[in-house]
Design an enzyme around this catalytic site. Structure first.
Site, PDB file in Angstrom:
ATOM      1  N   GLU A 178       0.820  -1.210   0.000  1.00  0.00           N
ATOM      2  CA  GLU A 178       0.000   0.000   0.000  1.00  0.00           C
ATOM      3  C   GLU A 178       0.853   1.259   0.000  1.00  0.00           C
ATOM      4  O   GLU A 178       0.522   2.253  -0.645  1.00  0.00           O
ATOM      5  CB  GLU A 178      -0.951  -0.003   1.200  1.00  0.00           C
ATOM      6  CG  GLU A 178      -2.070  -1.039   1.115  1.00  0.00           C
ATOM      7  CD  GLU A 178      -2.987  -0.829  -0.076  1.00  0.00           C
ATOM      8  OE1 GLU A 178      -3.052   0.313  -0.596  1.00  0.00           O
ATOM      9  OE2 GLU A 178      -3.637  -1.793  -0.492  1.00  0.00           O
TER      10      GLU A 178
ATOM     11  N   ASP B 224      -9.650   4.886  -2.818  1.00  0.00           N
ATOM     12  CA  ASP B 224      -8.593   5.334  -3.719  1.00  0.00           C
ATOM     13  C   ASP B 224      -9.237   5.877  -4.989  1.00  0.00           C
ATOM     14  O   ASP B 224     -10.463   6.029  -5.067  1.00  0.00           O
ATOM     15  CB  ASP B 224      -7.610   4.192  -4.018  1.00  0.00           C
ATOM     16  CG  ASP B 224      -8.214   3.095  -4.897  1.00  0.00           C
ATOM     17  OD1 ASP B 224      -9.449   3.107  -5.146  1.00  0.00           O
ATOM     18  OD2 ASP B 224      -7.456   2.219  -5.345  1.00  0.00           O
TER      19      ASP B 224
ATOM     20  N   TYR C  97      -5.831   6.656   4.368  1.00  0.00           N
ATOM     21  CA  TYR C  97      -6.038   5.625   3.340  1.00  0.00           C
ATOM     22  C   TYR C  97      -5.278   4.349   3.687  1.00  0.00           C
ATOM     23  O   TYR C  97      -5.843   3.247   3.659  1.00  0.00           O
ATOM     24  CB  TYR C  97      -5.611   6.123   1.953  1.00  0.00           C
ATOM     25  CG  TYR C  97      -5.581   4.977   0.966  1.00  0.00           C
ATOM     26  CD1 TYR C  97      -6.763   4.506   0.409  1.00  0.00           C
ATOM     27  CD2 TYR C  97      -4.396   4.297   0.675  1.00  0.00           C
ATOM     28  CE1 TYR C  97      -6.772   3.414  -0.444  1.00  0.00           C
ATOM     29  CE2 TYR C  97      -4.390   3.202  -0.170  1.00  0.00           C
ATOM     30  CZ  TYR C  97      -5.582   2.767  -0.732  1.00  0.00           C
ATOM     31  OH  TYR C  97      -5.577   1.672  -1.550  1.00  0.00           O
TER      32      TYR C  97
END
Length: 366
Positions: A55, A156, A138
């Site tokens: 990520e 996203d 996020y």
């Protein structure tokens, strides 16, 4: 905007989530950091270290670009403890070319906190993950959802596009993000939230693509409000960006008669922080000469062009022979031709090297 908060029955999570998960079970993309839905159904659990690492790498970077880096990192540092014990220069060298180098510095900081303070175990809650260095909303949501199967909302660019089209939302990004996140949160199921988060991202990446979405095979074809309205191609809308300014600079490539190169490690803070590169000028509208030593510096001809997030850069490349017995100053390093690896330079610096290597000028010959 008054219609954006309404959730018609056909957009209810009890209808949409199962349809999407059934599609994902058949069509999930294979990725080196991903645990397939079939393996998860058999009890396999994702490695939080691999999810976190992927990520961080995927921020503002494509899956295609990240895959090779991820595989190289996990071969060299298979656990968070291994990464935490790595030398900064090794990690920065492996990261070279991936861009956004603050991510690499935060990667090390986070790995060391997890290895040292948390006994090598990533926290299993959104709030605790958010306290780690370099972990924003996020990344915290993605790790909590995918690694620990918690019903957190992962938003996203792919998910934003899916939500904007599913609800036919025309308010522009980035201002409409909270609305899109609320819609995404409403649809996130309690059952299999990790698979669901990846399913929505896969849907956006493979079917609900920016151009020419494949309506015919979309599992959410029927309820998609933008498809019904004929507006999918124009969504999501975005606030126009301001033009990027252009800055100028110079890079100085100095090589000794034995093939040693003079390099300079940039300050930890700022653009390309902590990376090795060529000595050079500031990057602005009228840069001042800042050669690392007195010499007959020759303009290589041609120029290096590179685009950063907030500006375009045009670099003039100058070359000279590195004097024998050159005394380096703090921050400078002289690397032998056996140690110097152009692949470990950040992209803009490697472009300067490529310009030199493709030229007829060899500074070692004067």
């Amino acid at each position: 905007m008054r219609d954006l908060d309404r959730s018609p029955d056909h957009l209810a999570p009890e209808h949409l989530a199962p349809e999407l998960l059934a599609w994902y079970d058949r069509n999930a993309r294979a990725m080196p950091w991903r645990t397939s839905p079939a393996d998860r159904a058999r009890g396999a659990r994702p490695d939080p270290y691999r999810i976190w690492l992927s990520e961080v790498m995927l921020q503002q970077t494509t899956v295609a670009a990240v895959t090779e880096y991820f595989q190289r990192f996990t071969r060299r540092w298979p656990s968070v403890q291994d990464l935490a014990a790595a030398e900064d220069a090794q990690v920065m060298g492996e990261w070279a070319g991936l861009g956004y180098y603050a991510r690499a510095r935060n990667l090390l900081k986070c790995a060391r906190v997890v290895a040292t303070d948390l006994d090598g175990q990533f926290p299993d809650s959104y709030d605790a993950l958010l306290k780690l260095p370099g972990v924003g909303p996020y990344t915290a949501a993605a790790v909590a959802s995918i690694a620990f199967d918690l019903p957190e909302t992962v938003l996203d660019g792919n998910v934003e596009r899916v939500m904007a089209r599913l609800h036919n939302i025309h308010a522009p990004l980035p201002g409409v993000k909270p609305v899109l996140k609320q819609h995404a949160a409403t649809l996130t199921p309690v059952a299999r939230p990790g698979d669901y988060a990846q399913a929505v991202m896969d849907l956006g990446a493979t079917i609900c693509s920016p151009k020419n979405p494949a309506f015919g095979i979309c599992p959410w074809r029927a309820p998609c409000q933008a498809r019904l309205a004929g507006t999918a191609a124009e969504l999501p809308k975005k606030t126009p960006k301001q033009p990027k300014p252009t800055r100028l600079g110079a890079a100085y490539l100095a090589r000794s008669s034995e093939g040693c190169w003079l390099l300079e490690r940039r300050p930890d803070k700022g653009l390309l922080g902590g990376m090795l590169g060529w000595p050079g000028s500031d990057w602005n509208e009228a840069p001042e000469e800042r050669a690392p030593f007195e010499a007959d510096w020759q303009d290589l001809g041609g120029e290096v062009r590179h685009t950063f997030t907030h500006f375009h850069l045009i670099l003039q490349v100058k070359v000279a022979q590195l004097p024998e017995g050159f005394n380096i100053t703090p921050g400078q390093e002289v690397l032998s031709r056996h140690v110097f690896q152009p692949s470990e330079l950040p992209t803009v610096m490697r472009k300067a090297f490529d310009l030199w290597s493709g030229s007829d000028f060899n500074p070692a010959q004067g």
